[in-house]
Motif scaffolding. Structure first.
Motif, PDB file in Angstrom:
ATOM      1  N   GLY A   1       0.706  -1.155   0.053  1.00 57.97           N
ATOM      2  CA  GLY A   1      -0.119  -0.044   0.046  1.00 57.97           C
ATOM      3  C   GLY A   1       0.959   1.073   0.178  1.00 57.97           C
ATOM      4  N   ALA A   2       1.792   1.373   0.804  1.00 60.38           N
ATOM      5  CA  ALA A   2       2.759   2.393   0.908  1.00 60.38           C
ATOM      6  C   ALA A   2       3.339   2.700  -0.530  1.00 60.38           C
ATOM      7  CB  ALA A   2       3.848   2.249   1.847  1.00 60.38           C
ATOM      8  N   ALA A   3       3.797   1.604  -1.331  1.00 63.33           N
ATOM      9  CA  ALA A   3       4.607   1.597  -2.351  1.00 63.33           C
ATOM     10  C   ALA A   3       3.567   2.161  -3.325  1.00 63.33           C
ATOM     11  CB  ALA A   3       4.938   0.382  -2.875  1.00 63.33           C
ATOM     12  N   ALA A   4       2.171   1.825  -3.389  1.00 65.70           N
ATOM     13  CA  ALA A   4       1.215   2.259  -4.268  1.00 65.70           C
ATOM     14  C   ALA A   4       0.686   3.396  -4.270  1.00 65.70           C
ATOM     15  CB  ALA A   4      -0.215   1.282  -3.951  1.00 65.70           C
ATOM     16  N   GLN A   5       0.801   4.062  -2.839  1.00 65.41           N
ATOM     17  CA  GLN A   5       0.519   5.475  -2.709  1.00 65.41           C
ATOM     18  C   GLN A   5       1.728   6.331  -2.544  1.00 65.41           C
ATOM     19  OE1 GLN A   5      -1.722   5.373   1.090  1.00 65.41           O
ATOM     20  NE2 GLN A   5      -2.463   3.255   0.427  1.00 65.41           N
ATOM     21  N   GLY A   6       2.976   5.749  -3.056  1.00 63.47           N
ATOM     22  CA  GLY A   6       4.066   6.467  -2.879  1.00 63.47           C
ATOM     23  C   GLY A   6       4.481   7.359  -1.838  1.00 63.47           C
ATOM     24  N   LEU A   7       4.244   6.633  -0.783  1.00 64.44           N
ATOM     25  CA  LEU A   7       4.466   7.170   0.694  1.00 64.44           C
ATOM     26  C   LEU A   7       6.150   6.955   1.058  1.00 64.44           C
ATOM     27  CD1 LEU A   7       1.372   6.252   2.934  1.00 64.44           C
ATOM     28  CD2 LEU A   7       2.099   8.417   1.839  1.00 64.44           C
ATOM     29  N   GLY A   8       6.840   7.928   0.791  1.00 63.80           N
ATOM     30  CA  GLY A   8       8.318   7.986   1.132  1.00 63.80           C
ATOM     31  C   GLY A   8       8.633   7.980   2.604  1.00 63.80           C
ATOM     32  N   ASN A   9       7.678   8.319   3.358  1.00 64.60           N
ATOM     33  CA  ASN A   9       7.837   8.491   4.818  1.00 64.60           C
ATOM     34  C   ASN A   9       7.439   7.221   5.731  1.00 64.60           C
ATOM     35  OD1 ASN A   9       5.038   9.062   4.350  1.00 64.60           O
ATOM     36  ND2 ASN A   9       5.191  10.254   6.342  1.00 64.60           N
ATOM     37  N   PHE A  10       7.225   6.082   4.964  1.00 62.63           N
ATOM     38  CA  PHE A  10       6.727   4.932   5.936  1.00 62.63           C
ATOM     39  C   PHE A  10       7.905   3.832   5.688  1.00 62.63           C
ATOM     40  CE2 PHE A  10       4.509   1.000   5.996  1.00 62.63           C
ATOM     41  CZ  PHE A  10       3.972   1.024   7.241  1.00 62.63           C
TER      42      PHE A  10
END
Lengths: 80, 365
Positions: free
Chosen positions: B156-165
């Motif tokens: 999910g973090a990858a899909a949402q492009g979350l660089g802070n997780f």
């Protein structure tokens, strides 16, 4: 940590999210780990995820077996 | 609840215990390990050991992820929590686990660190989304049951492009732990298999163990009647000289497990060559780490954490208890220097720890 409880699916939402009912308490959970899920299914919940579907037929068979054992208990129905 | 009430009926419990009494050989001893800490707590809470004939002994197993996590890994979480930019999220049980020199995440939080208790890894992901200025780290622990949700949030973090997780991955595997217990001096005649682990991985991994080690295994649910039934099935197998894997948790466990959950884990994680478990030592293939392809969400890589061996408190015998070699009452600090409020070892902290069960419900029998 591996505690998991059965709950009934009452509503499906987009993005693999469902609302489940656990004895009247409603929660939103992820269904991302299940192939398919339908309203009315019982699922086994763990850390906010439906981990597997409960096999209702198997559950009923197990309950029936234990109910029979309870009925046969020498202390009788009042022996609770 | 429809599928729990009928599994706690004391009359059926008496009938199952009576059936067991008729089945067994009074001249021999049966040593049965419940692998899961969740099983330990059900057994103690409902007084099941006291219902069993005296020659059926239940041995508590290492199936408590909080308990088997070595102090070095708690230390890594403490290192992260000390960084001003980090918000560390984890399951509630991890907060009071003592790390080096008795320090804990709860103490770190009291000292100003940003440590949050989450119910689900999804909550940690949501926090990362809401607080882009923070580095949100999910301190992940758990056996195969708890691993798929962690894999889902990494994806999910990858899909949402979350660089802070990112995830500090401490997921562990049951088969090497069961093997290590069988290598030790617990002297087991049978094993109550990990029900919820098997909802994910199925019964295949246990079939390999039962065959190779000639030990019967019965997969059980977590209600008292589930456990009494499983114990009866184990005694029957032992009496018949069989060492099969049987499933007493058919309502939740399919032989093939949950293939989608396993595929999700396999996509995101790989087996570590070695991983240390408290009490069982460093074992081959006992832990999982994030695959290189997902390195951007791996806290070990992002923060360049080191894994340095730290000894347990000298008075603590959690290791021997986790191997099934000793019981909580064998520990000289049990219930005195070590209590749930002031734990010296993880077995007293966790809601699945054997010491916590004995403290809460009293010594069985």
């Amino acid at each position: 940590m591996c505690l998991a409880l059965p709950a009934r699916v009452v509503e499906l939402h987009p993005d693999q999210v469902a609302t489940v009912d656990l004895d009247g308490v409603r929660r939103r959970v992820s269904t991302a780990l299940l192939e398919e899920v339908a309203v009315g299914d019982y699922v086994v919940l763990h850390v906010g995820f439906a981990l597997t579907r409960l096999d209702v037929e198997e559950a009923e068979a197990t309950l029936a077996l234990f109910a029979q054992l309870a009925a046969d208990d020498p202390a009788g129905p009042g022996g609770r | 609840m429809r599928y729990t009430e009928g599994l706690r009926d004391p009359r059926a419990a008496r009938a199952l215990a009576e059936g067991l009494r008729r089945e067994l050989d009074p001249r021999r001893r049966y040593r049965i390990m419940e692998f899961c800490g969740g099983h330990t707590h059900t057994l103690c809470r409902y007084g099941i050991p006291g219902m069993l004939p005296a020659n059926v002994e239940l041995v508590h197993g290492p199936g408590c992820p909080v308990c088997v996590l070595p102090i070095s890994r708690v230390d890594q979480a403490l290192q992260l929590a000390a960084r001003p930019e980090v918000t560390l999220c984890t399951y509630g049980d991890m907060l009071r686990v003592p790390g080096r020199e008795g320090r804990s995440l709860a103490a770190a939080r009291a000292g100003g660190a940003d440590v949050r208790v989450v119910y689900s890894p999804s909550d940690a992901l949501a926090l990362a989304r809401a607080r882009p200025e923070r580095q949100v780290v999910f301190f992940a622990v758990g056996f195969e049951t708890t691993t798929p949700p962690t894999a889902v949030v990494v994806r999910g973090a990858a899909a949402q492009g979350l660089g802070n997780f990112s995830v500090l991955c401490n997921h562990v595997l049951t088969p090497p732990a069961i093997d290590a217990v069988l290598d030790g001096d617990a002297g087991l005649d049978g094993i109550i298999g990990p029900g919820h682990v098997c909802t994910v991985v199925g019964t295949g991994p246990l079939v390999a163990i039962a065959g190779a080690r000639r030990v019967p295994i019965v997969v059980a649910g977590f209600e008292p009647l589930d456990l009494l039934q499983a114990i009866g099935m184990l005694v029957a197998q032992i009496e018949a000289g069989r060492s099969d894997v049987e499933n007493a948790y058919t309502r939740s466990v399919r032989p093939e497990g949950n293939p989608k959950a396993m595929a999700t884990v396999d996509e995101v994680m790989e087996v570590r060559p070695r991983f240390a478990l408290r009490g069982l030592g460093e074992l081959p293939h006992a832990g999982l780490r994030i695959r290189p392809a997902w390195a951007a969400w791996d806290a070990e890589r992002r923060f360049e954490l080191v894994d340095e061996l730290v000894a347990d408190h000298p008075a603590c015998i959690c290791g021997s208890i986790l191997r099934g070699a000793k019981r909580p009452s064998d520990c000289r600090v049990f219930g005195t220097a070590c209590t749930p409020d002031t734990p010296l070892g993880a077995c007293m902290v966790s809601s699945e720890g054997a010491c916590a069960a004995w403290f809460e419900y009293g010594a069985p029998r």
